[in-house]
Design a protein around this motif. Sequence first.
Motif, PDB file in Angstrom:
ATOM      1  N   ARG A   1      -7.662 -23.519  52.188  1.00 15.22           N
ATOM      2  CA  ARG A   1      -7.575 -23.502  53.296  1.00 15.22           C
ATOM      3  C   ARG A   1      -6.783 -24.674  54.043  1.00 15.22           C
ATOM      4  NH1 ARG A   1     -13.774 -22.258  55.115  1.00 15.22           N
ATOM      5  NH2 ARG A   1     -13.987 -20.679  53.832  1.00 15.22           N
ATOM      6  N   PRO A   2      -5.728 -24.179  55.070  1.00 19.50           N
ATOM      7  CA  PRO A   2      -4.768 -25.277  55.678  1.00 19.50           C
ATOM      8  C   PRO A   2      -5.723 -26.579  55.746  1.00 19.50           C
ATOM      9  CG  PRO A   2      -4.727 -23.072  56.790  1.00 19.50           C
ATOM     10  CD  PRO A   2      -5.876 -23.137  55.999  1.00 19.50           C
ATOM     11  N   GLY A   3      -4.944 -27.743  55.511  1.00 17.61           N
ATOM     12  CA  GLY A   3      -5.508 -29.023  55.843  1.00 17.61           C
ATOM     13  C   GLY A   3      -6.492 -29.652  54.350  1.00 17.61           C
TER      14      GLY A   3
ATOM     15  N   LEU B   1       2.532 -22.642  45.297  1.00 15.52           N
ATOM     16  CA  LEU B   1       1.713 -21.720  46.094  1.00 15.52           C
ATOM     17  C   LEU B   1       0.574 -22.603  46.884  1.00 15.52           C
ATOM     18  CD1 LEU B   1       1.271 -18.869  43.076  1.00 15.52           C
ATOM     19  CD2 LEU B   1       2.747 -18.746  45.311  1.00 15.52           C
ATOM     20  N   ILE B   2      -0.031 -23.466  46.219  1.00 11.08           N
ATOM     21  CA  ILE B   2      -1.135 -24.195  47.092  1.00 11.08           C
ATOM     22  C   ILE B   2      -0.546 -24.838  47.995  1.00 11.08           C
ATOM     23  CG2 ILE B   2      -3.036 -26.247  46.455  1.00 11.08           C
ATOM     24  CD1 ILE B   2      -2.838 -25.142  43.477  1.00 11.08           C
TER      25      ILE B   2
ATOM     26  N   LEU C   1      -3.512  -4.016  41.763  1.00 11.67           N
ATOM     27  CA  LEU C   1      -4.479  -4.508  40.530  1.00 11.67           C
ATOM     28  C   LEU C   1      -5.734  -5.414  40.960  1.00 11.67           C
ATOM     29  CD1 LEU C   1      -1.536  -6.069  38.345  1.00 11.67           C
ATOM     30  CD2 LEU C   1      -3.008  -4.141  37.733  1.00 11.67           C
ATOM     31  N   GLY C   2      -6.053  -5.675  42.468  1.00 16.44           N
ATOM     32  CA  GLY C   2      -7.193  -6.064  42.998  1.00 16.44           C
ATOM     33  C   GLY C   2      -7.143  -7.504  42.852  1.00 16.44           C
ATOM     34  N   ALA C   3      -6.066  -8.182  42.294  1.00 15.53           N
ATOM     35  CA  ALA C   3      -5.782  -9.760  42.401  1.00 15.53           C
ATOM     36  C   ALA C   3      -5.595 -10.281  43.751  1.00 15.53           C
ATOM     37  CB  ALA C   3      -4.724 -10.084  41.413  1.00 15.53           C
ATOM     38  N   LEU C   4      -5.008  -9.560  44.693  1.00 14.84           N
ATOM     39  CA  LEU C   4      -5.013 -10.208  46.028  1.00 14.84           C
ATOM     40  C   LEU C   4      -6.014  -9.397  47.016  1.00 14.84           C
ATOM     41  CD1 LEU C   4      -0.942  -9.988  46.626  1.00 14.84           C
ATOM     42  CD2 LEU C   4      -2.414 -12.021  46.426  1.00 14.84           C
ATOM     43  N   ARG C   5      -6.728 -10.367  47.675  1.00 13.75           N
ATOM     44  CA  ARG C   5      -7.862  -9.939  48.345  1.00 13.75           C
ATOM     45  C   ARG C   5      -7.712 -10.534  49.786  1.00 13.75           C
ATOM     46  NH1 ARG C   5     -10.532 -11.275  43.440  1.00 13.75           N
ATOM     47  NH2 ARG C   5     -11.447 -12.833  44.123  1.00 13.75           N
ATOM     48  N   SER C   6      -6.791 -11.261  50.188  1.00 22.07           N
ATOM     49  CA  SER C   6      -6.850 -11.727  51.389  1.00 22.07           C
ATOM     50  C   SER C   6      -5.168 -12.159  51.913  1.00 22.07           C
ATOM     51  CB  SER C   6      -7.425 -13.281  51.431  1.00 22.07           C
ATOM     52  OG  SER C   6      -6.629 -14.309  50.696  1.00 22.07           O
ATOM     53  N   SER C   7      -5.050 -12.176  53.190  1.00 20.97           N
ATOM     54  CA  SER C   7      -3.790 -12.282  53.739  1.00 20.97           C
ATOM     55  C   SER C   7      -2.982 -13.661  53.399  1.00 20.97           C
ATOM     56  CB  SER C   7      -3.687 -12.100  54.987  1.00 20.97           C
ATOM     57  OG  SER C   7      -4.019 -10.734  55.329  1.00 20.97           O
ATOM     58  N   PRO C   8      -3.732 -14.660  53.771  1.00 22.52           N
ATOM     59  CA  PRO C   8      -3.143 -16.187  53.196  1.00 22.52           C
ATOM     60  C   PRO C   8      -2.547 -15.890  51.795  1.00 22.52           C
ATOM     61  CG  PRO C   8      -5.223 -16.345  54.427  1.00 22.52           C
ATOM     62  CD  PRO C   8      -5.065 -14.958  54.098  1.00 22.52           C
TER      63      PRO C   8
ATOM     64  N   LEU D   1      -6.321 -18.324  42.918  1.00 19.49           N
ATOM     65  CA  LEU D   1      -6.314 -18.943  44.331  1.00 19.49           C
ATOM     66  C   LEU D   1      -7.358 -18.237  45.166  1.00 19.49           C
ATOM     67  CD1 LEU D   1      -2.306 -18.991  44.618  1.00 19.49           C
ATOM     68  CD2 LEU D   1      -4.248 -20.839  44.044  1.00 19.49           C
ATOM     69  N   GLU D   2      -7.711 -16.908  44.829  1.00 17.24           N
ATOM     70  CA  GLU D   2      -8.703 -16.258  45.628  1.00 17.24           C
ATOM     71  C   GLU D   2      -9.852 -16.681  45.531  1.00 17.24           C
ATOM     72  OE1 GLU D   2      -8.051 -14.209  48.276  1.00 17.24           O
ATOM     73  OE2 GLU D   2      -6.481 -12.966  47.630  1.00 17.24           O
ATOM     74  N   GLN D   3     -10.359 -17.153  44.274  1.00 19.72           N
ATOM     75  CA  GLN D   3     -11.663 -17.843  44.107  1.00 19.72           C
ATOM     76  C   GLN D   3     -11.526 -19.122  44.691  1.00 19.72           C
ATOM     77  OE1 GLN D   3     -11.138 -17.564  39.545  1.00 19.72           O
ATOM     78  NE2 GLN D   3     -13.200 -16.606  39.534  1.00 19.72           N
ATOM     79  N   ALA D   4     -10.325 -19.890  44.546  1.00 18.83           N
ATOM     80  CA  ALA D   4     -10.561 -20.971  45.141  1.00 18.83           C
ATOM     81  C   ALA D   4     -10.590 -21.202  46.657  1.00 18.83           C
ATOM     82  CB  ALA D   4      -9.124 -22.060  44.844  1.00 18.83           C
ATOM     83  N   ASP D   5     -10.395 -20.288  47.344  1.00 20.20           N
ATOM     84  CA  ASP D   5     -10.530 -19.856  48.872  1.00 20.20           C
ATOM     85  C   ASP D   5     -10.019 -21.303  49.433  1.00 20.20           C
ATOM     86  OD1 ASP D   5     -11.059 -19.166  51.532  1.00 20.20           O
ATOM     87  OD2 ASP D   5     -13.285 -20.165  51.102  1.00 20.20           O
TER      88      ASP D   5
END
Length: 410
Positions: free
Chosen positions: A91-93, A108-109, A25-32, A85-89
């Motif tokens: 990252r760890p920490g 998830l976050i 669906l194109g909703a997932l765009r990154s491995s994390p 979540l892809e929009q939010a980007d």
Amino acid sequence: MVSVAADSAKCGALREELVGELRDLGALRSSPVEDVFRAVPRHLFVPEVPAAEAYAAEQAVVTKRDDLGVAVSSVSAARIQAFMLEQADIRPGMRVLEIGSGGYNAALIAELVGGSGEVTTLDIDPEVVGRARGLLGMAGYGHVRVVLGDGALGAPDSAPFDRIVVTAEASEIAPAWVEQLRPDGRIVVPLRMRGLTRSVAFQRDGDGLVAEDYEVCGFVAMQGSGARAQRLVVLHDDGDRQVGLRLEPGLRVDAEQVRAVLSGDRAESWSGVTLPPRESYADLELWLATALDGHALMTATRQARDHGVVDAWSRGGVAALLDIDGRSFAYLALRPADHERTEYEFGAVGHGPRARQAADALASAVRSWDPAARAVLRAYPASTPTEQLSGCILDGTAYRLTISWPAQRS
């Protein structure tokens, strides 16, 4: 033990299927983000439904309704959660604030920020907070901070935040969100603009915010001090054949007159603009919302269309134009552009004393749309003079939102 293992294997397989569907669906765009959808057991956060239903990519699960049966809390569709979540980007920490608690999205976050990050999830409803806290603890995410509070006020005790993710429909940007955001932070919010809701990823830009990343979405409305209700004018209500107009505050209409003209004479105006089936025209809808001063949304059931009450249907609403006389309106419609029905032409159907003028104005706005253009959204402090702004201006309490189309032809 065999039953537990079998259920675990089944749900693991369902998670893999969900990840594949979200990728398609194109909703997932990154491995994390893909990895966290594999890691978090979604079914534990929606025990009200069977596991297979819990892992349906496009299905939200309502977890609470008010006395009228209106949904006031839900676990959003996985597709929407994924692209937000892809929009939010995230990252760890990072330190992240979620406004609107369902439990699953906070988990998830929490996976995205890892052990060195912090997650605060906030809701105004004590019952929702209690549910989220219990489910997060049961699923192994008891370290997520669950707070009772008004979403428009944020969580000042845990600020500042690297990311603020709002999971309820907001009609404007709350100043507390900006105040509690780090200088390089990001706010992802389902923002209602002239009736249309888009998940918008804002970043700081001087004293304001800017965004070029937005996606179509739907959410339950925000409660508390940030609530801004729309007005619904019922035009037709005959069993399952229902038609209405959704109006933003400040937009006026002669309800009785408009209700009367729906069954009277009508006018059609066609634009010559076509779009192949299955292609989204969400940007056309946003363009019309910015191009038409009297923009509203006409809601209608499929049965109302099938019985000829109106020519278009959508429970969410199709673009409509209220004419200056307050008694006429037109709405966006489609008709086949070829015998094979492989393309459809946009047009407008008008009702009322100025039906022709309203329909022509809406069709003209369609013709002025540039399908290659994407909007840029900016939020400026409310004190910003109008002469310093460009594009469509939407005034809020603390910020003036502008929507411009840099690639839009004149």
